[in-house]
Design an enzyme around this catalytic site. Structure first.
Site, short mmCIF file in Angstrom:
data_model
loop_
_atom_site.label_atom_id
_atom_site.label_comp_id
_atom_site.label_asym_id
_atom_site.label_seq_id
_atom_site.Cartn_x
_atom_site.Cartn_y
_atom_site.Cartn_z
N LYS A 42 -1.78 2.86 -2.96
CA LYS A 42 -3.25 2.72 -3.00
C LYS A 42 -3.88 4.01 -2.54
O LYS A 42 -3.64 4.46 -1.41
CB LYS A 42 -3.68 1.58 -2.06
CG LYS A 42 -3.37 0.21 -2.61
CD LYS A 42 -4.37 -0.17 -3.67
CE LYS A 42 -4.08 -1.56 -4.22
NZ LYS A 42 -4.87 -1.86 -5.40
N ASP A 59 -2.97 4.07 -7.59
CA ASP A 59 -4.10 3.21 -7.95
C ASP A 59 -5.26 3.56 -7.04
O ASP A 59 -5.19 3.34 -5.83
CB ASP A 59 -3.68 1.74 -7.74
CG ASP A 59 -4.77 0.77 -8.16
OD1 ASP A 59 -5.81 1.21 -8.68
OD2 ASP A 59 -4.56 -0.45 -7.97
N GLU A 62 -3.65 4.50 -12.10
CA GLU A 62 -4.36 3.24 -12.38
C GLU A 62 -5.83 3.30 -11.98
O GLU A 62 -6.17 3.78 -10.89
CB GLU A 62 -3.63 2.12 -11.63
CG GLU A 62 -4.23 0.74 -11.78
CD GLU A 62 -3.30 -0.33 -11.19
OE1 GLU A 62 -2.06 -0.19 -11.27
OE2 GLU A 62 -3.82 -1.32 -10.64
N GLU A 116 -7.35 -4.34 -15.15
CA GLU A 116 -7.40 -5.51 -14.28
C GLU A 116 -8.82 -6.04 -14.14
O GLU A 116 -9.01 -7.19 -13.79
CB GLU A 116 -6.80 -5.19 -12.90
CG GLU A 116 -7.65 -4.27 -12.06
CD GLU A 116 -7.05 -3.98 -10.69
OE1 GLU A 116 -6.14 -3.14 -10.64
OE2 GLU A 116 -7.47 -4.58 -9.70
N ASP A 137 -4.96 -9.11 -16.11
CA ASP A 137 -4.51 -10.05 -15.07
C ASP A 137 -4.59 -11.45 -15.68
O ASP A 137 -5.64 -11.87 -16.17
CB ASP A 137 -5.41 -9.95 -13.84
CG ASP A 137 -4.86 -10.77 -12.68
OD1 ASP A 137 -4.50 -10.16 -11.67
OD2 ASP A 137 -4.77 -12.01 -12.79
N HIS A 197 -1.32 -6.98 -14.49
CA HIS A 197 -1.71 -6.87 -13.09
C HIS A 197 -1.53 -8.25 -12.46
O HIS A 197 -1.84 -9.26 -13.08
CB HIS A 197 -3.19 -6.47 -13.04
CG HIS A 197 -3.82 -6.51 -11.69
ND1 HIS A 197 -4.54 -7.61 -11.23
CD2 HIS A 197 -3.83 -5.60 -10.69
CE1 HIS A 197 -4.97 -7.34 -10.01
NE2 HIS A 197 -4.56 -6.15 -9.65
N GLU A 203 4.29 -6.60 -10.87
CA GLU A 203 3.58 -6.25 -9.63
C GLU A 203 3.91 -7.28 -8.56
O GLU A 203 3.76 -8.48 -8.76
CB GLU A 203 2.07 -6.20 -9.88
CG GLU A 203 1.31 -5.85 -8.62
CD GLU A 203 -0.09 -5.33 -8.87
OE1 GLU A 203 -0.66 -5.62 -9.93
OE2 GLU A 203 -0.60 -4.62 -7.97
MG MG Z 1 -5.16 -2.03 -9.34
#
Ligand code: MG
Length: 390
Positions: A177, A206, A234, A260, A283, A310, A343
């Site tokens: 992240k 991401d 991402e 996502e 997602d 996702h 994921e």
């Molecule tokens: Mg993401």
């Protein structure tokens, strides 16, 4: 097995569950203080039950999609044949188009759709991937999603320890992240690269659309210069910035991923048509469910774009994602085509660890695709009772 024509949806029960986190954590968009889920339980008149889930983003109140289901979707599907999945998807979509199309309305549709697939699997006594046309793979490599912040900035050292922990836990794919300032991001990445030195790990990043095009590009260039060889980058910019996505994809060698926060085949059409992404990440709990994800994957196939779902929901959404991912055709077929990965969020989440009586587990670096009917899950109602808020 009941008469195909007479089976009916008898009841739709929405469960909103919530669990406060011991230690709140941040992603680039804010602090997450609780984990929530909007689950749906659909019952038929011949005694079958299906489970589904509306994806609840880190900052999203779970009551929104619950209200969508209760006040809008329920009346559209009650007494309908639960096996008419495609017809009911379009019925729900068409009837909500003028106030829907994106966001929590589609998450509500997704929850119902997943539950209908679960019912269909139980009715036909087949796993969902079989009803989707068969499994292209019977195991999926999970990747660790984590690296959230507990202070916000200056956590490079702690995050590199976290990378080592994921590696010791059997992960050789990890998603970091970022989006906490380009300088801080680069510090984090260099620290992780050093910690994982010679460990043959694949990394993704991401930023959760933290930056505008200029900073997003700067981050991408620096990471290319230091040869991170990222599998993907991402959500570099906000989902509305179609031109920004296309520009970054042109400028960077790193594959661009996103989706996502996009919904249905209609939303993904623009991402594909304008050359925004290399990897589509619908997602299952917000793109339109299994039916929505299937529409998107066929569209993606026609553009030669990879689909890699996702997943940040509970074990219900995870299970649905496993069936869908198993059924995804290879993109750009060859003997050694890159396979989709699963994921596997590593943050603290009782709805992933405790919600199922048969929790999803990693075996020798893979998650197996199980062959039980429907989603193949047994929901622990005691956990729902424990965390239920309405
Ligand atoms: Mg993401």
């Amino acid at each position: 097995m009941g008469d195909l024509m007479s089976i009916k949806i008898k009841d739709i029960i929405v469960h909103v569950i919530k669990s406060e986190l011991d230690i709140p954590f941040a992603f680039s968009q804010g602090w997450v203080k609780k984990r929530s889920a909007t689950l749906v339980e659909i019952k038929t008149d011949d005694g079958l039950t299906g489970w589904g889930e509306a994806f609840c983003q880190g900052l999203e109140p779970p009551q929104i999609s619950a209200a969508v289901i209760e006040s809008s979707l329920k009346e559209l599907i009650i007494n309908e044949n639960p096996l008419d999945i495609e017809r009911l998807w379009f019925k729900m979509y068409n009837q909500t188009r003028d106030f829907g199309r994106k966001g929590s309305i589609i998450s509500g549709i997704s929850a119902i759709d997943i539950a209908l697939w679960d019912i269909a699997g139980k009715y036909y006594k087949k796993p969902i991937y079989q009803l989707l046309g068969g499994a292209f793979r019977n195991k999926i490599k999970p990747y660790a999603t984590g690296f959230y912040r507990i202070n916000g900035k200056d956590e490079a050292e702690r995050l590199s320890d976290e990378a080592l922990l994921h590696f010791e836990n059997g992960f050789d794919h990890m998603k970091i992240k970022l989006g906490f300032g380009v300088k801080d991001d680069i510090k984090v990445m260099k620290s992780i690269q050093k910690a994982l030195n010679n460990k043959n790990c694949t990394l993704m990043i991401d930023t959760n659309h933290a930056y505008g095009v200029t900073e997003a590009l700067e981050l991408g260039y620096v990471l290319e210069e230091f040869e991170f060889n990222l599998r993907w980058y991402e959500e570099p910019v906000v989902p509305e910035n179609i031109e920004g996505y296309a520009y970054l994809r042109n400028k960077l060698k790193t594959p661009i991923a996103g989706g996502e926060n996009e919904h249905t085949l209609y939303g993904f059409k623009d991402l594909f048509k304008f050359g925004c992404i290399d990897i589509a990440q619908p997602d299952i709990g917000s793109c339109g469910g299994i039916t929505g994800a299937k529409h998107i994957s066929i569209l993606a196939q026609s553009f030669g774009i990879e689909v890699n779902p996702h997943v940040w929901g509970s074990a219900v959404a995870q299970s649905a994602s496993i069936h869908f991912t198993a059924s995804l055709p290879d993109t750009n077929h060859s003997l050694f085509t890159r396979q989709p990965i699963l994921e596997y969020d590593q943050s603290d989440h009782p709805f992933r660890k405790e919600l199922l009586k048969n929790p999803i587990k990693m075996n020798n670096g893979y998650v197996n695709v199980e062959a039980s009917p429907g989603l193949g899950i047994e929901v622990n109602k005691e956990i729902i009772k424990k965390y239920k808020i309405n």
